[in-house]
Design an enzyme around this catalytic site. Sequence first.
Site, PDB file in Angstrom:
ATOM      1  N   CYS A  24       0.864  -1.177   0.000  1.00  0.00           N
ATOM      2  CA  CYS A  24       0.000   0.000   0.000  1.00  0.00           C
ATOM      3  C   CYS A  24       0.904   1.231   0.000  1.00  0.00           C
ATOM      4  O   CYS A  24       1.329   1.696   1.057  1.00  0.00           O
ATOM      5  CB  CYS A  24      -0.917  -0.024   1.219  1.00  0.00           C
ATOM      6  SG  CYS A  24      -2.033   1.378   1.281  1.00  0.00           S
ATOM      7  N   ILE A  25       1.241   1.708  -1.153  1.00  0.00           N
ATOM      8  CA  ILE A  25       2.102   2.868  -1.411  1.00  0.00           C
ATOM      9  C   ILE A  25       3.470   2.721  -0.747  1.00  0.00           C
ATOM     10  O   ILE A  25       4.406   2.307  -1.394  1.00  0.00           O
ATOM     11  CB  ILE A  25       1.410   4.202  -1.054  1.00  0.00           C
ATOM     12  CG1 ILE A  25       0.083   4.314  -1.810  1.00  0.00           C
ATOM     13  CG2 ILE A  25       2.318   5.379  -1.373  1.00  0.00           C
ATOM     14  CD1 ILE A  25      -0.734   5.518  -1.473  1.00  0.00           C
TER      15      ILE A  25
END
Length: 77
Positions: A24-25
């Site tokens: 996630c990022i």
Amino acid sequence: MSVKAQRIIDGLGGAENITDLEACITRLRTEVRDPSAVNVQALKQAGAHGVLTSGPVVQVVVGAEAESLADDIKDML
């Protein structure tokens, strides 16, 4: 395979302790079977900038390499 990915797996209590993993990022979002098996210090020594835990959910902050590390870890699981 990535040495860093293996060190993160070890810090999360081993492959058998990881039930879910996604990038996630800048983070690796994981779910573990046994939160007490997670070694925050080992994760930081593996290069994590931070570790957030909430029950079985462990987020390992690794920066821009999150996606490639997640791919490496998934290949190793």
